[in-house]
Design a protein around this motif. Structure first.
Motif, PDB file in Angstrom:
ATOM      1  N   GLU A  41       0.651  -1.394  -0.035  1.00 22.28           N
ATOM      2  CA  GLU A  41      -0.026   0.008   0.110  1.00 22.28           C
ATOM      3  C   GLU A  41       0.682   1.299   0.115  1.00 22.28           C
ATOM      4  O   GLU A  41       0.355   2.276   0.269  1.00 22.28           O
ATOM      5  N   ASP A  42       2.281   1.125  -0.149  1.00 22.87           N
ATOM      6  CA  ASP A  42       3.107   2.210  -0.404  1.00 22.87           C
ATOM      7  C   ASP A  42       3.053   3.106   0.940  1.00 22.87           C
ATOM      8  O   ASP A  42       3.029   4.347   1.158  1.00 22.87           O
ATOM      9  N   THR A  43       3.101   2.411   2.077  1.00 28.18           N
ATOM     10  CA  THR A  43       3.148   3.107   3.558  1.00 28.18           C
ATOM     11  C   THR A  43       4.330   3.898   3.596  1.00 28.18           C
ATOM     12  O   THR A  43       5.595   3.388   3.100  1.00 28.18           O
ATOM     13  N   TYR A  44       4.381   5.159   4.258  1.00 25.89           N
ATOM     14  CA  TYR A  44       5.421   5.972   4.391  1.00 25.89           C
ATOM     15  C   TYR A  44       6.644   5.131   5.086  1.00 25.89           C
ATOM     16  O   TYR A  44       6.384   4.095   5.999  1.00 25.89           O
ATOM     17  N   CYS A  45       7.843   4.916   4.652  1.00 22.83           N
ATOM     18  CA  CYS A  45       9.034   4.161   4.944  1.00 22.83           C
ATOM     19  C   CYS A  45       9.227   4.305   6.317  1.00 22.83           C
ATOM     20  O   CYS A  45       9.608   3.256   6.916  1.00 22.83           O
ATOM     21  N   ILE A  46       9.253   5.287   6.914  1.00 20.79           N
ATOM     22  CA  ILE A  46       9.547   5.226   8.407  1.00 20.79           C
ATOM     23  C   ILE A  46       8.541   4.493   9.385  1.00 20.79           C
ATOM     24  O   ILE A  46       8.933   3.710  10.059  1.00 20.79           O
ATOM     25  N   ASP A  47       7.382   4.440   8.881  1.00 20.80           N
ATOM     26  CA  ASP A  47       6.210   3.653   9.420  1.00 20.80           C
ATOM     27  C   ASP A  47       6.640   2.281   9.060  1.00 20.80           C
ATOM     28  O   ASP A  47       6.335   1.326  10.324  1.00 20.80           O
ATOM     29  N   VAL A  48       6.924   1.705   8.255  1.00 15.33           N
ATOM     30  CA  VAL A  48       7.246   0.498   7.710  1.00 15.33           C
ATOM     31  C   VAL A  48       8.496   0.196   8.458  1.00 15.33           C
ATOM     32  O   VAL A  48       8.587  -0.929   9.330  1.00 15.33           O
ATOM     33  N   LEU A  49       9.544   0.916   8.531  1.00 13.21           N
ATOM     34  CA  LEU A  49      10.549   0.642   9.541  1.00 13.21           C
ATOM     35  C   LEU A  49      10.477   0.491  11.103  1.00 13.21           C
ATOM     36  O   LEU A  49      10.848  -0.313  11.661  1.00 13.21           O
ATOM     37  N   THR A  50       9.436   1.367  11.628  1.00 12.20           N
ATOM     38  CA  THR A  50       9.007   1.107  12.891  1.00 12.20           C
ATOM     39  C   THR A  50       8.446  -0.284  13.361  1.00 12.20           C
ATOM     40  O   THR A  50       8.568  -0.867  14.208  1.00 12.20           O
ATOM     41  N   GLN A  51       7.544  -0.847  12.202  1.00  9.33           N
ATOM     42  CA  GLN A  51       7.072  -2.154  12.381  1.00  9.33           C
ATOM     43  C   GLN A  51       7.817  -2.994  12.144  1.00  9.33           C
ATOM     44  O   GLN A  51       7.820  -4.250  13.013  1.00  9.33           O
ATOM     45  N   ILE A  52       8.809  -2.797  11.427  1.00  3.54           N
ATOM     46  CA  ILE A  52       9.888  -3.795  11.279  1.00  3.54           C
ATOM     47  C   ILE A  52      10.759  -4.099  12.854  1.00  3.54           C
ATOM     48  O   ILE A  52      10.793  -5.188  13.203  1.00  3.54           O
ATOM     49  N   SER A  53      10.906  -2.756  13.233  1.00  2.00           N
ATOM     50  CA  SER A  53      11.523  -3.104  14.644  1.00  2.00           C
ATOM     51  C   SER A  53      10.823  -3.600  15.488  1.00  2.00           C
ATOM     52  O   SER A  53      11.321  -4.526  16.466  1.00  2.00           O
ATOM     53  N   ALA A  54       9.594  -3.373  15.501  1.00  2.00           N
ATOM     54  CA  ALA A  54       8.783  -3.972  16.572  1.00  2.00           C
ATOM     55  C   ALA A  54       8.564  -5.697  16.174  1.00  2.00           C
ATOM     56  O   ALA A  54       8.642  -6.073  17.240  1.00  2.00           O
ATOM     57  N   ALA A  55       8.422  -6.049  14.965  1.00  2.00           N
ATOM     58  CA  ALA A  55       8.346  -7.471  14.737  1.00  2.00           C
ATOM     59  C   ALA A  55      10.051  -8.007  15.305  1.00  2.00           C
ATOM     60  O   ALA A  55       9.977  -9.305  15.838  1.00  2.00           O
ATOM     61  N   LYS A  56      10.876  -7.475  14.823  1.00  2.00           N
ATOM     62  CA  LYS A  56      12.205  -7.969  15.263  1.00  2.00           C
ATOM     63  C   LYS A  56      12.331  -7.933  16.966  1.00  2.00           C
ATOM     64  O   LYS A  56      12.671  -8.881  17.484  1.00  2.00           O
ATOM     65  N   SER A  57      11.942  -7.113  17.571  1.00  2.00           N
ATOM     66  CA  SER A  57      11.878  -7.234  19.217  1.00  2.00           C
ATOM     67  C   SER A  57      10.989  -8.319  19.661  1.00  2.00           C
ATOM     68  O   SER A  57      11.280  -9.031  20.663  1.00  2.00           O
ATOM     69  N   ALA A  58       9.830  -8.419  18.795  1.00  2.00           N
ATOM     70  CA  ALA A  58       8.906  -9.644  19.330  1.00  2.00           C
ATOM     71  C   ALA A  58       9.869 -10.720  19.276  1.00  2.00           C
ATOM     72  O   ALA A  58       9.660 -11.916  19.998  1.00  2.00           O
ATOM     73  N   LEU A  59      10.318 -11.047  17.850  1.00  2.00           N
ATOM     74  CA  LEU A  59      11.057 -12.427  17.823  1.00  2.00           C
ATOM     75  C   LEU A  59      12.181 -12.506  18.775  1.00  2.00           C
ATOM     76  O   LEU A  59      12.567 -13.424  19.270  1.00  2.00           O
ATOM     77  N   GLN A  60      12.724 -11.532  19.215  1.00  2.00           N
ATOM     78  CA  GLN A  60      13.779 -11.573  20.023  1.00  2.00           C
ATOM     79  C   GLN A  60      13.254 -11.917  21.280  1.00  2.00           C
ATOM     80  O   GLN A  60      13.926 -12.699  22.081  1.00  2.00           O
TER      81      GLN A  60
END
Length: 101
Positions: A41-60
């Motif tokens: 959906e072409d979401t703003y880059c920083i918003d995508v990066l924020t969610q990547i960080s959240a997913a990474k934290s959850a996996l950790q």
């Protein structure tokens, strides 16, 4: 992991919390699908990066929990049996992999 290798290790420390572990992993899977949707959906880059960080934290967090279970069950059981060195080495290697990521 092969059936033979699984039998060699015996019951896993997380066996008692398997349902909770699977639930957490399903939530993380949902986060990843959400990331795919955001990119589609072409979401703003920083918003995508924020969610990547959240997913990474959850996996950790899942990884740390599994490591705690390994120490509390597998390493302790090996120590009771007389030689925990192999299990301690497995834990050390897992920690090294987690630190790299």
């Amino acid at each position: 992991m092969s059936e033979e290798a699984s039998a060699q290790h015996g019951p896993h420390g997380y066996s008692g919390d398997k349902a909770a572990l699977l639930s957490r992993l399903r939530r993380i899977e949902g986060q990843i699908r959400g990331l795919q949707r955001m990119v589609d959906e072409d979401t703003y880059c920083i918003d995508v990066l924020t969610q990547i960080s959240a997913a990474k934290s959850a996996l950790q967090a899942v990884a740390v929990g599994l490591l705690e279970d390994h120490l509390a069950h597998c390493v302790v059981d090996a120590a009771r049996a007389g030689d925990p060195s192999e299990k301690v080495k497995e834990a050390s290697n897992a920690i090294a992999r987690l630190i790299k990521s």
